[in-house]
Motif scaffolding. Structure first.
Motif, PDB file in Angstrom:
ATOM      1  N   GLU A   1      15.756   4.567  -1.541  1.00  0.00           N
ATOM      2  CA  GLU A   1      14.345   5.121  -0.757  1.00  0.00           C
ATOM      3  C   GLU A   1      13.286   4.297  -1.087  1.00  0.00           C
ATOM      4  N   PRO A   2      12.502   3.867   0.020  1.00  0.00           N
ATOM      5  CA  PRO A   2      11.318   3.213  -0.230  1.00  0.00           C
ATOM      6  C   PRO A   2      10.228   3.923  -1.241  1.00  0.00           C
ATOM      7  N   VAL A   3       9.594   3.201  -2.179  1.00  0.00           N
ATOM      8  CA  VAL A   3       8.516   4.133  -2.856  1.00  0.00           C
ATOM      9  C   VAL A   3       7.277   3.350  -2.821  1.00  0.00           C
ATOM     10  N   SER A   4       7.289   1.948  -2.512  1.00  0.00           N
ATOM     11  CA  SER A   4       5.957   1.410  -2.903  1.00  0.00           C
ATOM     12  C   SER A   4       5.824   0.294  -1.779  1.00  0.00           C
ATOM     13  N   LEU A   5       4.539   0.125  -1.324  1.00  0.00           N
ATOM     14  CA  LEU A   5       4.595  -1.348  -0.550  1.00  0.00           C
ATOM     15  C   LEU A   5       3.577  -2.182  -1.222  1.00  0.00           C
ATOM     16  N   GLU A   6       3.775  -3.290  -1.582  1.00  0.00           N
ATOM     17  CA  GLU A   6       3.119  -4.295  -2.360  1.00  0.00           C
ATOM     18  C   GLU A   6       2.557  -5.412  -1.471  1.00  0.00           C
ATOM     19  N   ILE A   7       1.516  -5.472  -1.194  1.00  0.00           N
ATOM     20  CA  ILE A   7       0.905  -6.651  -0.573  1.00  0.00           C
ATOM     21  C   ILE A   7      -0.105  -7.422  -1.599  1.00  0.00           C
ATOM     22  N   SER A   8       0.542  -8.597  -1.668  1.00  0.00           N
ATOM     23  CA  SER A   8      -0.235  -9.689  -2.649  1.00  0.00           C
ATOM     24  C   SER A   8      -0.851 -10.811  -1.955  1.00  0.00           C
TER      25      SER A   8
ATOM     26  N   GLU B   1       1.131   1.540   9.193  1.00  0.00           N
ATOM     27  CA  GLU B   1       1.808   0.348   8.488  1.00  0.00           C
ATOM     28  C   GLU B   1       2.583   1.040   7.409  1.00  0.00           C
ATOM     29  N   LEU B   2       1.669   1.924   6.836  1.00  0.00           N
ATOM     30  CA  LEU B   2       2.620   2.723   5.544  1.00  0.00           C
ATOM     31  C   LEU B   2       3.489   3.621   5.807  1.00  0.00           C
ATOM     32  N   THR B   3       3.443   4.504   7.246  1.00  0.00           N
ATOM     33  CA  THR B   3       4.311   5.202   7.572  1.00  0.00           C
ATOM     34  C   THR B   3       5.787   4.643   7.928  1.00  0.00           C
ATOM     35  N   LYS B   4       5.721   3.434   8.521  1.00  0.00           N
ATOM     36  CA  LYS B   4       6.974   2.557   8.751  1.00  0.00           C
ATOM     37  C   LYS B   4       7.343   2.167   7.558  1.00  0.00           C
ATOM     38  N   ALA B   5       6.672   1.492   6.699  1.00  0.00           N
ATOM     39  CA  ALA B   5       7.070   0.730   5.387  1.00  0.00           C
ATOM     40  C   ALA B   5       7.665   1.945   4.496  1.00  0.00           C
ATOM     41  N   LEU B   6       7.172   3.035   4.210  1.00  0.00           N
ATOM     42  CA  LEU B   6       7.389   3.858   3.238  1.00  0.00           C
ATOM     43  C   LEU B   6       8.055   5.068   3.873  1.00  0.00           C
ATOM     44  N   ASN B   7       8.350   5.119   5.155  1.00  0.00           N
ATOM     45  CA  ASN B   7       9.295   6.154   5.958  1.00  0.00           C
ATOM     46  C   ASN B   7       8.464   7.580   5.155  1.00  0.00           C
ATOM     47  N   VAL B   8       7.130   7.651   5.598  1.00  0.00           N
ATOM     48  CA  VAL B   8       6.503   9.000   5.378  1.00  0.00           C
ATOM     49  C   VAL B   8       5.612   9.186   6.708  1.00  0.00           C
ATOM     50  N   GLU B   9       5.356  10.473   6.674  1.00  0.00           N
ATOM     51  CA  GLU B   9       4.573  10.747   7.915  1.00  0.00           C
ATOM     52  C   GLU B   9       3.066  10.402   7.917  1.00  0.00           C
ATOM     53  N   GLU B  10       2.446  10.165   8.908  1.00  0.00           N
ATOM     54  CA  GLU B  10       1.338   9.770   8.879  1.00  0.00           C
ATOM     55  C   GLU B  10       0.223  10.612   8.463  1.00  0.00           C
ATOM     56  N   GLY B  11      -0.773  10.269   7.521  1.00  0.00           N
ATOM     57  CA  GLY B  11      -1.613  11.300   6.849  1.00  0.00           C
ATOM     58  C   GLY B  11      -0.890  11.509   5.521  1.00  0.00           C
ATOM     59  N   ALA B  12       0.250  11.195   5.195  1.00  0.00           N
ATOM     60  CA  ALA B  12       0.815  11.690   3.887  1.00  0.00           C
ATOM     61  C   ALA B  12      -0.133  10.985   2.589  1.00  0.00           C
ATOM     62  N   PRO B  13      -0.027  11.609   1.477  1.00  0.00           N
ATOM     63  CA  PRO B  13      -0.872  11.100   0.446  1.00  0.00           C
ATOM     64  C   PRO B  13      -0.287   9.963   0.019  1.00  0.00           C
ATOM     65  N   ILE B  14      -0.824   9.082  -0.206  1.00  0.00           N
ATOM     66  CA  ILE B  14      -0.614   7.645  -0.658  1.00  0.00           C
ATOM     67  C   ILE B  14      -1.539   7.278  -1.895  1.00  0.00           C
ATOM     68  N   MET B  15      -0.864   6.849  -3.052  1.00  0.00           N
ATOM     69  CA  MET B  15      -1.791   6.124  -4.289  1.00  0.00           C
ATOM     70  C   MET B  15      -1.888   5.009  -4.109  1.00  0.00           C
ATOM     71  N   ARG B  16      -2.978   4.292  -4.207  1.00  0.00           N
ATOM     72  CA  ARG B  16      -3.217   3.055  -3.880  1.00  0.00           C
ATOM     73  C   ARG B  16      -3.911   2.361  -5.260  1.00  0.00           C
ATOM     74  N   ILE B  17      -3.297   1.279  -5.792  1.00  0.00           N
ATOM     75  CA  ILE B  17      -3.622   0.456  -6.904  1.00  0.00           C
ATOM     76  C   ILE B  17      -3.956  -0.783  -6.526  1.00  0.00           C
ATOM     77  N   GLU B  18      -5.398  -1.250  -6.767  1.00  0.00           N
ATOM     78  CA  GLU B  18      -6.047  -2.587  -6.419  1.00  0.00           C
ATOM     79  C   GLU B  18      -5.885  -3.117  -7.794  1.00  0.00           C
ATOM     80  N   ARG B  19      -5.047  -4.265  -7.554  1.00  0.00           N
ATOM     81  CA  ARG B  19      -4.905  -5.068  -9.126  1.00  0.00           C
ATOM     82  C   ARG B  19      -5.293  -6.707  -8.864  1.00  0.00           C
ATOM     83  N   LEU B  20      -5.970  -6.952  -9.572  1.00  0.00           N
ATOM     84  CA  LEU B  20      -6.349  -8.322  -9.491  1.00  0.00           C
ATOM     85  C   LEU B  20      -5.948  -9.202 -11.067  1.00  0.00           C
ATOM     86  N   THR B  21      -4.743  -9.940 -10.982  1.00  0.00           N
ATOM     87  CA  THR B  21      -4.521 -10.558 -12.076  1.00  0.00           C
ATOM     88  C   THR B  21      -5.074 -11.820 -12.266  1.00  0.00           C
TER      89      THR B  21
END
Lengths: 255, 255
Positions: B145-152, B199-219
DNA sequence: CGCCGCCACTTGTCATAACAAGTAGTAACA
DNA sequence: TGTTACTACTTGTTATGACAAGTGGCGGCG
């Protein structure tokens, strides 16, 4: 009716085994090869796609690493069930929290012995005292430092099959569910703190008397039969952080 | 002076590549091959132990999976540094808590594109707006099951090397530290909640407007140079639990 | 002096081949 | 009838050989 024409392109920028892997992955996901079904043998796949068995094995090996398929020596290659084990995750979570991105996690197999079950082990596994059980000792290394000693007791037939499986790189639950075709159900856990004895000092490289967290875990199959009784000993100083589990709040909170 | 006599035993119950793997592991740990040093080439090891290159590659491949060594195409095989990345672990921990024993975790590579950096990306990576950067999109699947989308977003030279590495099974930080020979330093993170766009609905297989937690990370590298700017989008419903991180107490506490 | 191309070395990919070892069905034998 | 032995299949292991592709040094050429 050109379905037999190989869609694999030699000399493409993408290696053949990668093309084959993606093709097979797609076929598994779209139901061409349903869960639990046997896939064509390695030789058959080689004939079908006009590649050597080495290439087929490389593709299948990758898919096995991903958990999509599993192999049984002498029988064939099978599609894994999408389902996975759900229950102990949150408990294990507190142990694994250090094993995150960038940390190497290695399992080191110390020993596999077949011994007579003592009273406690027999009771948990619903055997008779003195019955033979397999005792598997493993050390988990994170960043090449030992952090946990895991001693598992399983029925001898399970133990023999586990012994032949890849206990170092593959997950023990994955092996039980896929290779052994057993569905896991729930697990009972008990957690307390103990002091390191001589075995623990050697295995975990700590001083005698160092604080150790002990987790006693009894894992059952889906039918309720106890199948894996283990003691997990974690180094106390490997836990720089403690987690408190809260039920989900809406969202948006800063650190 | 019988060090050149091959200690590998053909026809033993243990396969040759396994014997070789353990022997090399021991040599790495005892310092025969120090960290960072180049090991003998595959052909040399084959000559030395009188086995074929396939057998050597199988042993080395396993050691690479364990993180003990890494290879660079055209250069050779090297011993990895025992050190590992420490800092973002606790932050990632809250994301990975579901990915515990028995759960299959798969990274799926969606795309690698070289695009012009917008203002925000350029600022974070200390580039000029419009400079070329590599954009890597990956989906993390747990239990299929898709749980996260990571864009680097990484500098183009890093991106090209990452593109050639095994982004699906190997950890991105391991690749950066070993194959690219860069030491990672600290990471800055920001966490908030957003709603799923298309994009998130497609990638994570959720409905539009579903709550998503976003983490911004700079390494950053150890020298402080920003090297990897990413957005991690986690399905809100994949987080049944929230964690609060407390500083360590002695030990012994019940749940 | 600097650039380019060649060469030697490395790992990556792939083919062909053989035998070991595990599984399961079948036929032969006691 | 029951058990053993055989056989046909599978995956596991290993060898040999070949070429592709990446790296780096060295020498020649402009």
């Amino acid at each position: 009716m050109n379905k037999n024409i190989s869609p694999l392109i030699p000399f493409a920028p993408v290696p053949l085994y990668n093309q084959l892997k993606e093709l097979l992955r797609a076929q598994i996901l779209d139901g061409t090869y349903p869960a639990e079904s046997r896939m064509p043998s390695e030789s058959e796949l080689g004939d079908q796609f006009q590649v050597s068995r080495i290439t087929v094995r490389q593709a299948l090996g990758d898919l096995q690493k991903e958990g999509l398929i599993f192999k049984i020596h002498g029988k064939g290659t099978f599609v894994a069930k999408p389902k996975a084990f759900q229950n102990v995750s949150t408990l294990q979570g507190l142990a694994e929290s250090l094993a995150q991105l960038g940390h190497e996690v290695i399992n080191q197999l110390l020993s596999v012995n077949f011994i007579a079950a003592d009273a406690r082990i027999a009771e948990r596994l619903q055997l008779n005292e003195g019955d033979k059980v397999a005792e598997i000792k493993r050390v988990r290394l994170i960043n090449r430092e030992p952090v946990s000693l895991e001693i598992s007791y399983v029925p001898p037939d399970i133990g023999e099959k586990l012994q032949k499986a890849d206990l170092i790189t593959r997950d023990i639950f994955l092996i039980i569910e896929n290779d052994l075709q057993l569905n896991l159900g729930h697990a009972d856990l008990a957690i307390d703190a103990v002091l390191a004895d001589s075995e623990l000092t050697k295995a975990l490289n700590v001083e005698e008397g160092a604080p150790i967290m002990r987790i006693e875990r009894l894992t059952h199959t889906a039918t309720g039969k106890p199948i894996d009784f283990e003691f997990l000993y974690y180094r106390g100083d490997a836990f720089q952080y403690r987690f408190r589990i809260d039920r989900q709040r809406a969202s948006s909170q800063k650190f």
